[in-house]
Design a protein around this motif. Structure first.
Motif, PDB file in Angstrom:
ATOM      1  N   UNK A  96       0.995  -1.171   0.257  1.00  0.00           N
ATOM      2  CA  UNK A  96       0.472  -0.086   0.172  1.00  0.00           C
ATOM      3  C   UNK A  96       0.746   0.761   0.209  1.00  0.00           C
ATOM      4  N   UNK A  97       2.229   0.840  -0.394  1.00  0.00           N
ATOM      5  CA  UNK A  97       3.538   1.963   0.093  1.00  0.00           C
ATOM      6  C   UNK A  97       3.758   2.785  -1.333  1.00  0.00           C
ATOM      7  N   UNK A  98       3.531   2.132  -2.486  1.00  0.00           N
ATOM      8  CA  UNK A  98       3.989   2.812  -4.026  1.00  0.00           C
ATOM      9  C   UNK A  98       5.487   2.738  -4.224  1.00  0.00           C
ATOM     10  N   UNK A  99       6.048   4.431  -3.691  1.00  0.00           N
ATOM     11  CA  UNK A  99       7.073   4.209  -4.018  1.00  0.00           C
ATOM     12  C   UNK A  99       7.987   4.852  -2.906  1.00  0.00           C
ATOM     13  N   UNK A 100       6.558   5.025  -1.498  1.00  0.00           N
ATOM     14  CA  UNK A 100       7.396   5.542  -0.098  1.00  0.00           C
ATOM     15  C   UNK A 100       6.900   4.411   0.759  1.00  0.00           C
ATOM     16  N   UNK A 101       8.991   3.814   0.201  1.00  0.00           N
ATOM     17  CA  UNK A 101       9.607   2.469   1.234  1.00  0.00           C
ATOM     18  C   UNK A 101      10.957   2.850   2.003  1.00  0.00           C
ATOM     19  N   UNK A 102      10.626   2.116   3.056  1.00  0.00           N
ATOM     20  CA  UNK A 102      11.818   2.380   4.370  1.00  0.00           C
ATOM     21  C   UNK A 102      12.743   2.427   3.542  1.00  0.00           C
ATOM     22  N   UNK A 103      14.122   2.714   3.291  1.00  0.00           N
ATOM     23  CA  UNK A 103      15.040   3.012   3.512  1.00  0.00           C
ATOM     24  C   UNK A 103      15.338   1.555   3.925  1.00  0.00           C
ATOM     25  N   UNK A 104      15.856   1.143   5.082  1.00  0.00           N
ATOM     26  CA  UNK A 104      15.931  -0.383   5.929  1.00  0.00           C
ATOM     27  C   UNK A 104      14.665  -1.215   6.475  1.00  0.00           C
ATOM     28  N   UNK A 105      15.197  -2.627   6.117  1.00  0.00           N
ATOM     29  CA  UNK A 105      13.958  -3.296   7.012  1.00  0.00           C
ATOM     30  C   UNK A 105      15.051  -3.685   8.098  1.00  0.00           C
ATOM     31  N   UNK A 106      14.502  -3.977   9.435  1.00  0.00           N
ATOM     32  CA  UNK A 106      15.553  -4.976  10.534  1.00  0.00           C
ATOM     33  C   UNK A 106      14.314  -5.865  10.295  1.00  0.00           C
ATOM     34  N   UNK A 107      14.319  -7.141  10.675  1.00  0.00           N
ATOM     35  CA  UNK A 107      13.838  -7.755  10.565  1.00  0.00           C
ATOM     36  C   UNK A 107      14.106  -9.318  11.471  1.00  0.00           C
ATOM     37  N   UNK A 108      13.736  -9.872  13.262  1.00  0.00           N
ATOM     38  CA  UNK A 108      14.299 -11.331  13.302  1.00  0.00           C
ATOM     39  C   UNK A 108      13.854 -12.115  12.674  1.00  0.00           C
ATOM     40  N   UNK A 109      15.064 -13.258  12.801  1.00  0.00           N
ATOM     41  CA  UNK A 109      14.749 -14.583  11.857  1.00  0.00           C
ATOM     42  C   UNK A 109      14.177 -15.371  12.670  1.00  0.00           C
ATOM     43  N   UNK A 110      13.857 -15.916  13.948  1.00  0.00           N
ATOM     44  CA  UNK A 110      12.719 -16.319  14.034  1.00  0.00           C
ATOM     45  C   UNK A 110      11.394 -15.408  14.392  1.00  0.00           C
ATOM     46  N   UNK A 111      10.149 -15.719  13.445  1.00  0.00           N
ATOM     47  CA  UNK A 111       9.044 -14.915  13.791  1.00  0.00           C
ATOM     48  C   UNK A 111       7.829 -16.076  13.920  1.00  0.00           C
ATOM     49  N   UNK A 112       7.639 -15.824  14.954  1.00  0.00           N
ATOM     50  CA  UNK A 112       6.648 -17.379  15.948  1.00  0.00           C
ATOM     51  C   UNK A 112       6.890 -18.234  15.685  1.00  0.00           C
ATOM     52  N   UNK A 113       5.984 -19.219  15.270  1.00  0.00           N
ATOM     53  CA  UNK A 113       6.840 -20.974  15.774  1.00  0.00           C
ATOM     54  C   UNK A 113       7.876 -21.452  14.830  1.00  0.00           C
ATOM     55  N   UNK A 114       7.657 -20.108  13.881  1.00  0.00           N
ATOM     56  CA  UNK A 114       8.649 -20.674  12.248  1.00  0.00           C
ATOM     57  C   UNK A 114       9.480 -19.724  12.498  1.00  0.00           C
ATOM     58  N   UNK A 115      10.972 -21.149  12.767  1.00  0.00           N
ATOM     59  CA  UNK A 115      12.457 -20.333  12.662  1.00  0.00           C
ATOM     60  C   UNK A 115      12.953 -19.444  11.184  1.00  0.00           C
ATOM     61  N   UNK A 116      12.590 -20.521  10.615  1.00  0.00           N
ATOM     62  CA  UNK A 116      12.713 -19.685   9.018  1.00  0.00           C
ATOM     63  C   UNK A 116      12.309 -18.334   8.850  1.00  0.00           C
ATOM     64  N   UNK A 117      10.968 -18.152   8.918  1.00  0.00           N
ATOM     65  CA  UNK A 117      10.118 -17.561   8.064  1.00  0.00           C
ATOM     66  C   UNK A 117      11.282 -15.493   7.817  1.00  0.00           C
TER      67      UNK A 117
END
Length: 209
Positions: A46-67
């Motif tokens: 829903x952002x079009x061209x208004x994207x963030x410069x950086x994505x900070x993410x964990x690896x284990x999200x919820x019960x899925x260690x590979x998500x």
């Protein structure tokens, strides 16, 4: 340095703690948060061209260690302009290398000093890759270990990747089950790994190289 970031972290308290630290110690602006991949992708669509410069993410999200790895690959493909920084509790070399080969630009361990978050963000915005110094030496050792597996060890590792049991491996290779067990013990000793799950991450990295 200024810029915006999007945070994907499934634990609410951790999520808020990260935001508070970055806000206090830098001029980076949080443009959004999500607890999982689907939420992140929905918001990005829903952002079009208004994207963030950086994505900070964990690896284990919820019960899925590979998500998190899937998120990195998807983000790299759909949003190539976004720099990707992993902030995770996993500090084993196999996981770190897998994340970097999936498309991450930076990898910071949650056990490290918090200022490493800012260092990682600054590095990726300057076009540099950045790996937490606390695990950088282990990465070098890891790469050296990858080169010393024998042909038989690599064959067995490949079958472990395909979820084969020791008995199935022995039957497929025409060797004794005890030989398989001894070979896996040598693999553990060489790699420093202690479980099949770690070995799978280890071998996935080898194939990504």
């Amino acid at each position: 340095m200024t810029g915006s970031y999007f945070l994907v972290e499934d634990h609410a308290l951790m999520r808020q703690g990260i935001i508070d630290y970055i806000t206090k110690h830098s001029s980076y602006v949080c443009s959004g948060t999500a607890a999982n991949t689907d939420d992140f992708l929905s918001q990005m669509s829903n952002r079009g061209k208004e994207l963030p410069n950086i994505l900070i993410t964990d690896l284990g999200l919820g019960d899925d260690s590979k998500q998190g790895l899937s998120l990195i690959k998807t983000s790299r493909k759909q949003f190539p302009s976004i720099k990707i920084m992993v902030y995770s509790m996993y500090d084993d070399p196999g996981t770190i290398k897998a994340a970097m080969y999936a498309g991450a630009d930076s990898y910071i361990c949650k056990d490290s000093e918090e200022y490493e978050i800012i260092r990682g963000m600054e590095a990726v915005l300057q076009g540099r890759r950045y790996i937490d110094p606390s695990v950088a030496t282990n990465i070098v050792i890891f790469e050296q270990i990858l080169s010393v597996f024998t042909k038989r060890e690599k064959e067995i590792l490949n079958l472990i990747m395909n979820n084969k049991t020791n008995s199935e491996i022995a039957e497929q290779l025409g060797i004794q089950k005890r030989t398989v067990e001894n070979t896996i013990s040598r693999i553990y000793n060489k790699s420093g790994m202690t479980s099949r799950e770690e070995l799978r991450r280890y071998w996935q990295t080898k194939h990504a190289m």
